[in-house]
Design an enzyme around this catalytic site. Structure first.
Site, mmCIF file in Angstrom:
data_model
loop_
_atom_site.group_PDB
_atom_site.id
_atom_site.type_symbol
_atom_site.label_atom_id
_atom_site.label_comp_id
_atom_site.label_asym_id
_atom_site.label_seq_id
_atom_site.Cartn_x
_atom_site.Cartn_y
_atom_site.Cartn_z
ATOM 1 N N ASP A 13 0.809 -1.223 0.000
ATOM 2 C CA ASP A 13 0.000 0.000 0.000
ATOM 3 C C ASP A 13 0.842 1.272 0.000
ATOM 4 O O ASP A 13 0.436 2.288 0.550
ATOM 5 C CB ASP A 13 -0.971 0.010 1.206
ATOM 6 N N LYS A 16 2.172 2.014 -5.131
ATOM 7 C CA LYS A 16 2.810 1.440 -6.332
ATOM 8 C C LYS A 16 1.932 1.621 -7.574
ATOM 9 O O LYS A 16 2.451 1.784 -8.678
ATOM 10 C CB LYS A 16 3.088 -0.059 -6.122
ATOM 11 N N GLY A 40 -4.091 -4.274 -4.325
ATOM 12 C CA GLY A 40 -5.128 -3.283 -4.593
ATOM 13 C C GLY A 40 -4.443 -2.032 -5.082
ATOM 14 O O GLY A 40 -3.944 -1.244 -4.293
ATOM 15 N N HIS A 41 -4.376 -1.870 -6.405
ATOM 16 C CA HIS A 41 -3.620 -0.750 -6.960
ATOM 17 C C HIS A 41 -4.577 0.300 -7.509
ATOM 18 O O HIS A 41 -5.325 0.051 -8.449
ATOM 19 C CB HIS A 41 -2.638 -1.263 -8.023
ATOM 20 N N GLN A 222 2.324 -5.988 -3.203
ATOM 21 C CA GLN A 222 2.707 -6.136 -1.799
ATOM 22 C C GLN A 222 3.993 -5.345 -1.511
ATOM 23 O O GLN A 222 4.225 -4.357 -2.182
ATOM 24 C CB GLN A 222 2.862 -7.621 -1.406
HETATM 25 P P1 IMO Z 1 -0.652 -4.083 -2.459
HETATM 26 O O1 IMO Z 1 -0.133 -4.601 -3.758
HETATM 27 C C1 IMO Z 1 -1.010 -4.604 1.832
HETATM 28 C C2 IMO Z 1 -1.083 -8.692 3.413
HETATM 29 C C3 IMO Z 1 -2.346 -9.160 4.094
HETATM 30 C C4 IMO Z 1 -1.764 -10.111 5.128
HETATM 31 C C5 IMO Z 1 -0.628 -10.778 4.369
HETATM 32 C C6 IMO Z 1 -0.971 -12.133 3.767
HETATM 33 O O2 IMO Z 1 -1.930 -3.365 -2.530
HETATM 34 O O3 IMO Z 1 0.411 -3.322 -1.742
HETATM 35 P P2 IMO Z 1 -2.365 -12.843 1.610
HETATM 36 O O4 IMO Z 1 -3.808 -12.649 1.271
HETATM 37 O O5 IMO Z 1 -1.420 -12.227 0.615
HETATM 38 O O6 IMO Z 1 -2.019 -14.282 1.927
HETATM 39 O O7 IMO Z 1 -2.164 -12.042 2.997
HETATM 40 O O8 IMO Z 1 -0.271 -9.874 3.323
HETATM 41 N N1 IMO Z 1 -1.245 -8.171 2.049
HETATM 42 C C7 IMO Z 1 -1.183 -6.875 1.717
HETATM 43 N N2 IMO Z 1 -1.063 -5.780 2.481
HETATM 44 N N3 IMO Z 1 -1.052 -4.457 0.503
HETATM 45 C C8 IMO Z 1 -1.135 -5.536 -0.291
HETATM 46 O O9 IMO Z 1 -1.010 -5.445 -1.636
HETATM 47 C C9 IMO Z 1 -1.265 -6.816 0.313
HETATM 48 N N4 IMO Z 1 -1.401 -8.082 -0.157
HETATM 49 C C10 IMO Z 1 -1.370 -8.895 0.907
HETATM 50 O O10 IMO Z 1 -3.039 -8.098 4.702
HETATM 51 O O11 IMO Z 1 -1.193 -9.396 6.196
HETATM 52 MG MG MG Z 2 -3.226 -3.076 -0.807
#
Ligand code: IMO
Ligand code: MG
Length: 438
Positions: A13, A16, A40-41, A222
């Site tokens: 978050d 990106k 979530g982009h 992530q």
């Molecule tokens: P973007 O690309 C923030 C976190 C989840 C959880 C951990 C594992 O938007 O930055 P998962 O469903 O991947 O097995 O969850 O990773 N998580 C994220 N946190 N931004 C994301 O994506 C995330 N994708 C997974 O909250 O702690």
């Molecule tokens: Mg996210």
């Protein structure tokens, strides 16, 4: 003309999506290399806001977009996003999907949910999208690749075998109902027809684009601290968001990566559970959450908020070989009297400057802060020299502490609210391997 990996330098978050969309204007190809629809982009174009989970953010510039082999792909979500983009009048004709990517099936999602509920207070706080179970099947060599999914007979056989096993696990572990083979098969056959025209040998496409001297952007999902190996295990995702993940998840060699841009939010957030040394539990954290609208794009959960932590950013620089930083959300902090940066940790009376590898060790860390004066809300400047002096001081402190130059500063959600400082698609370094062709 060069290649660039955009990675999250914190817990995801970081912005990106915005950074990728901005840089996509100069890219020829944009590639997702890991994760799935846990990402979530958010991309803002004019007065429209788009939230993408799977399709690369380069789609809004009508660039060649690739979902690489390292991604886990939920066909239902892909179809939803294709329909959504079509409704918005956005072309997906240049989108390609790797035949080697693995697919997420309904049992992955059900197991993700049930596993999380069973863990109770030890839950990981996953996005419940089936990401972990799908990667687990990939590693256990029982996953289903896109190419297999599109072969009716192979899919039928593998689905039947997997459902037998998963239904038994659902019943034995959770007393939960299983899935009916015919229902899943016919539903997923319908999606398959939408996926089929997109499939390609994407490693070949990407390497050919690099050979032609095009600008290729690898869009990480992530962040560093959610990396399966380098993050705060077990509170991580099941893929490799670090820059090295781009090589494996896209099928390019490390010698063909020219630059790595670490995206850093001006403060820190985390969704999901696990340690977070610079977390602000009280009113200051609430202020940042409300000002920054820090609620999850995928799950709507409130994000935990805290001060910027340069120990984390330096760690991201180490494990991803960052060459530049992109700082986002500088505008969000405007109006505070003073801001803090966590520059090290204190543990058992010792000062620690390297991010600790063990979770127990991180849990025992107290933040060590430097305080800086805050800055007032400001009008959009033409250059960084026009920013309030206190904001410039904050940026300098970050560059010094992280020993990296800022290439880009984001001052708002829209494309235009961006200051570009360095051309991250400049000529590739002299040592670049040009010899992929024989
Ligand atoms: P973007 O690309 C923030 C976190 C989840 C959880 C951990 C594992 O938007 O930055 P998962 O469903 O991947 O097995 O969850 O990773 N998580 C994220 N946190 N931004 C994301 O994506 C995330 N994708 C997974 O909250 O702690
Ligand atoms: Mg996210």
């Amino acid at each position: 003309m060069s290649t660039l990996v955009v990675v999250g330098a914190q817990w995801g978050d970081e912005g990106k999506g915005k950074v990728t969309d901005y840089l996509s204007a100069r890219a020829d190809m944009v590639v997702r290399y890991q994760g799935g629809n846990n990402a979530g982009h958010t991309v803002v174009v004019g007065d429209r806001e788009y939230r993408m989970r799977l399709i690369p953010s380069g789609i809004f510039h009508d660039k060649a977009c690739v979902i690489g082999n390292g991604v886990v792909l939920d066909p239902a979500v892909l179809v939803q996003e294709l329909d959504y983009l079509a409704e918005q009048g956005i072309s997906t004709q240049h989108l390609r999907v790797s035949g080697a990517a693995h697919i997420i099936l309904p049992y992955h999602i059900r197991l993700d949910e049930l596993d999380e509920d069973r863990r109770g207070t030890l839950r990981l706080g996953t996005t419940r999208r089936g990401i972990g179970p799908a990667y687990a099947d990939k590693s256990a060599r029982i996953g289903i690749r896109v190419s297999e999914y599109l072969n009716r007979a192979v899919f039928a056989e593998k689905l039947r075998r997997n459902l037998e096993e998963k239904n038994r696990a659902l019943a034995a572990l959770y007393g939960a109902p299983g899935f009916d083979y015919d229902v899943v098969f016919s539903q997923y056959q319908a999606y398959a027809e939408r996926v089929r025209p997109l499939v390609a040998d994407t490693s070949l496409l990407i390497n050919q684009a690099i050979d032609r001297g095009e600008n290729v952007l690898f869009e990480g999902a992530q962040g560093t601290l959610l990396d399966l190996d380098h993050g705060t295990y077990p509170y991580v995702t099941s893929s490799h968001p670090v820059a090295g993940g781009a090589c494996i998840g896209a099928g390019v060699g490390p010698t063909r990566i020219d630059r790595v841009l670490g995206t850093v939010k001006a403060y820190t957030t985390r969704v999901g559970d696990g340690p977070f040394p610079s977390e602000l539990a009280g009113a200051e954290g609430d202020w940042i959450r409300e000002r920054g609208r820090e609620y999850g794009t995928v799950t709507g959960r409130p994000r935990r908020c805290g001060w910027l932590d340069t120990t984390i950013v330096r760690y991201a620089a180490r494990v991803s070989g960052l060459t530049h930083l992109a700082l986002t959300r500088l505008d969000t902090l405007a109006g505070l009297e003073r801001v803090r940066i966590c520059v090290a940790y204190r543990r058992d009376g010792d000062i620690i400057t390297d991010f600790p590898q063990e979770l127990e060790s991180l849990e025992a860390c107290e933040p060590v802060y430097v305080d800086l004066p805050g800055w007032p809300p400001f009008k959009e400047p033409d250059s960084s020299a026009d920013l309030p002096g206190e904001a410039r001081r904050y940026l300098e402190e970050i560059e010094e502490r992280c020993r990296l130059p800022l290439a880009l500063i984001s001052l708002g959600r829209e494309r235009g609210q961006t200051l570009a400082i360095t051309d991250v698609f400049g000529d590739p370094p002299a040592c670049r391997n040009q010899a992929a062709r024989i």
